[in-house]
Design a protein around this motif. Structure first.
Motif: not given
Length: 150
Positions: A130-136, A138-145
């Motif tokens: 189980s795990g959780r991806i921090p919102v920060q 996700i936002l960093a990955a979207l910015d990089a993409l």
């Protein structure tokens, strides 16, 4: 809690929230938590408020004494005390809080997932990760993409 209750139990999660040292919690998030409870999405099992002193010690704060502004009904949270949070949990929370900050430790059942989890248990399945991806994150990955495609 008997075995039948356990069969219908959803996944249990916890979180630790840190409030800035220079600001008291105003309670503006509590109505959202109450809404989740009232809609049967989660069930609050434990909610503990603490303050990490400048020397690193941790002091508990009664929910009534947090000093929320406005008209926040804390009755639901004052009664949320199953005893799942023990001294070790408080020490772990203290390790992630900055000195001078207050924090909230919340343990809750994901009621929305109870039927799914119950069906899986009846099949003999078990949760193995189980795990959780921090919102920060996700936002960093979207910015990089976005930067890579932009």
């Amino acid at each position: 809690m008997n075995d039948t209750d356990f069969d219908e139990l959803g996944p249990i999660d916890y979180l630790v929230v840190e409030f800035p040292a220079d600001r008291k919690p105003d309670g503006s998030a509590l109505p959202h938590l109450i809404d989740l409870v009232e809609r049967g999405i989660i069930r609050v099992l434990d909610l503990v408020f603490v303050r990490k002193e400048s020397d690193g010690s941790l002091a508990g704060i009664a929910v009534e004494d947090v000093g929320f502004e406005g008209r926040v009904d804390v009755t639901l949270f004052a009664e949320a005390a199953t005893g799942l949070i023990d001294r070790t949990d408080l020490e772990e929370a203290a390790s992630v809080l900055e000195p001078g900050c207050s924090g909230a430790i919340l343990v809750y059942e994901n009621c929305w997932a109870a039927p799914f989890a119950s069906a899986l248990r009846r099949e003999g399945a078990q949760l193995v990760a189980s795990g959780r991806i921090p919102v920060q994150g996700i936002l960093a990955a979207l910015d990089a993409l976005d930067a890579a495609t932009g």
